[in-house]
Design an enzyme around this catalytic site. Sequence first.
Site, short mmCIF file in Angstrom:
data_model
loop_
_atom_site.label_atom_id
_atom_site.label_comp_id
_atom_site.label_asym_id
_atom_site.label_seq_id
_atom_site.Cartn_x
_atom_site.Cartn_y
_atom_site.Cartn_z
N ARG A 40 -18.51 -24.15 36.49
CA ARG A 40 -18.52 -25.53 36.00
C ARG A 40 -18.82 -25.59 34.51
O ARG A 40 -18.18 -26.34 33.76
CB ARG A 40 -19.52 -26.39 36.79
CG ARG A 40 -19.09 -26.60 38.23
CD ARG A 40 -20.17 -27.29 39.03
NE ARG A 40 -21.36 -26.44 39.03
CZ ARG A 40 -22.59 -26.86 39.31
NH1 ARG A 40 -22.81 -28.12 39.62
NH2 ARG A 40 -23.60 -26.02 39.30
N ASN A 58 -19.30 -28.78 42.29
CA ASN A 58 -19.27 -27.87 43.44
C ASN A 58 -19.06 -28.69 44.71
O ASN A 58 -19.53 -29.83 44.79
CB ASN A 58 -20.60 -27.11 43.56
CG ASN A 58 -20.74 -26.00 42.55
OD1 ASN A 58 -19.76 -25.55 41.96
ND2 ASN A 58 -21.96 -25.55 42.35
#
Length: 115
Positions: A40, A58
């Site tokens: 990320r 996520n």
Amino acid sequence: MAPRPHISHSPLRADNNTAIMSYTSVDFEVHGRVQGVCFRMYTEDEARKLGVVGWVRNTRQGTVDGQVQGPTDKVQRMQEWLSKKGSPSSWITKCNFMNERQVKQLDFKDFRTTY
């Protein structure tokens, strides 16, 4: 001498000859070893470098999903990065792109991780 045809390089033009921008928006889901490997964070960094906006998170299924918006060429470069490169420690097995569409305005001001 015959008049030259007018060729416009902008996506659309309003009556007042002002360019109307068109952007691409696409949702994504990345599969593989993509959690616990800073995926990320690297996605945010790459998005900012390219100048696209959107979000990444996520999932409970162990994937990473999100949305990217921006000029078509930059969104395509981000799709390439998401599907082939990712973070240095990631291992991408599959990347799905869904709901690709043209939008007249961006829904986000920047690119960020959501929870």
